[in-house]
Design an enzyme around this catalytic site. Sequence first.
Site, PDB file in Angstrom:
ATOM      1  N   LYS A  48       0.814  -1.221   0.000  1.00  0.00           N
ATOM      2  CA  LYS A  48       0.000   0.000   0.000  1.00  0.00           C
ATOM      3  C   LYS A  48       0.846   1.269   0.000  1.00  0.00           C
ATOM      4  O   LYS A  48       0.434   2.294  -0.561  1.00  0.00           O
ATOM      5  CB  LYS A  48      -0.934   0.005   1.210  1.00  0.00           C
ATOM      6  CG  LYS A  48      -1.975  -1.099   1.229  1.00  0.00           C
ATOM      7  CD  LYS A  48      -2.990  -0.955   0.118  1.00  0.00           C
ATOM      8  CE  LYS A  48      -4.121  -1.973   0.241  1.00  0.00           C
ATOM      9  NZ  LYS A  48      -5.108  -1.844  -0.844  1.00  0.00           N
ATOM     10  N   GLU A 105     -10.055   5.254   2.788  1.00  0.00           N
ATOM     11  CA  GLU A 105     -10.822   4.146   3.342  1.00  0.00           C
ATOM     12  C   GLU A 105      -9.836   3.014   3.636  1.00  0.00           C
ATOM     13  O   GLU A 105      -8.768   2.953   3.039  1.00  0.00           O
ATOM     14  CB  GLU A 105     -11.889   3.677   2.357  1.00  0.00           C
ATOM     15  CG  GLU A 105     -11.397   2.725   1.267  1.00  0.00           C
ATOM     16  CD  GLU A 105     -10.358   3.316   0.332  1.00  0.00           C
ATOM     17  OE1 GLU A 105      -9.496   2.537  -0.135  1.00  0.00           O
ATOM     18  OE2 GLU A 105     -10.398   4.533   0.054  1.00  0.00           O
ATOM     19  N   SER A 114       1.916  -9.725  -0.676  1.00  0.00           N
ATOM     20  CA  SER A 114       1.510  -8.317  -0.621  1.00  0.00           C
ATOM     21  C   SER A 114       1.662  -7.683   0.747  1.00  0.00           C
ATOM     22  O   SER A 114       1.723  -6.449   0.856  1.00  0.00           O
ATOM     23  CB  SER A 114       0.055  -8.180  -1.087  1.00  0.00           C
ATOM     24  OG  SER A 114      -0.801  -8.939  -0.253  1.00  0.00           O
TER      25      SER A 114
END
Length: 401
Positions: free
Chosen positions: A104, A126, A387
């Site tokens: 992210k 969000e 990830s």
Amino acid sequence: MRNVLPWREPATPAGTMGEPLKRGRFGEYGGRYAPESLVEACREVDEAFREAWADPGFRGALARLLAVHAGRPTPLTPARRLSEALGVELYLKREDLTHTGSHKINNVLGQALLATRMGRRRLIAETGAGQHGVATATAAALLGLEATVFMGERDIERQALNVFRMRMLGAEVVPVTTGSRTLKDATSEAMRHWVGATADSHYCIGSVVGPDPYPWLVREFQRVIGDEARAQCAAELRTGVPDHVVACVGGGSNAAGTFAGFADTPARLVGVEAEGGAGAARGRLGVLHGSRSLFLQDDDGQIVEAHSVAAGLDYPGVGPEHAHLRDLGRARYVTVTDDEAIAAAVRLARTEGIVPALESAHALAWVIRAAGDGELAAGSTVLMTLSGRGDKDVSTLKELL
């Protein structure tokens, strides 16, 4: 033994994973289905991104931040013991080793720099699993911005560690108590909030979803994963390009970033969704959060609540470019159950000394299953994007194991 469907040869039409077509379309998907009050804001983001992405100064500043703050490039790790057990050559692209612990940060640093360039002083975001929220809070602190993060009440309960991290970094965390109280509802609330705050705030969306230009913008900021992995595979793999490229898919940002590096190669692209949130595998055409894509719906066209043990995959749809890749036959989308993902997380921990995020464990679960079923030929090379790391999921795993 499962029925094993034969692989289709990868189709790679010209321009696959390039710039979207007019009006932000990937085939019949995408677009800008936003309230009138947000159309101008989206247009401003589009113009600012195009200008910034063409500016070597902006890209250089982002590359420096990714290197000195986020810790890029991330390594390509051979999973030696697990590979031997499965009969394939499995390599892990280690996004879990970035600062904040997931992919992210790549997207958020890009959007935070873009927001600063646009004169915005606050980031709105969000989050589901909390990793995007942590990354947003981190980038805001680094660049002197404010941050407001919307998070479903259910996710706040199961991701308490990340909630604490966000608040420690100075972000305001707003609980969302409507609907399923998960990622879908957090996204809806964040977009509603942006309507009244476009003058001083930038909506830092966390995945390849939302109105144009966000699916394209986020994919481009995450492309660093695929570009790095492509160069690393060329240097380290005997085949140069892996036979299979695998990543988990919720909205689909880590998968889009990874796939972008291999879309023009013979590699077979596999997106792995949660069984209870399979937008690409079982969704139907619809519009949600400003974009036309594939979503879980009932017979009346109402969005169906998604479920996954991994909060980051608890989304009832998929980004529009993934829907397009599915239709083209360029990527295949499969599903994994909660139990398979949990078992995969334990197996990786005990064979390679790596505790993955439950989102990433879904991708690994498919690799394990496909190797056992013969869907992956013996000796195949498999690149899998890990990830995120599993610290955030420890409390969930403690309850389930």
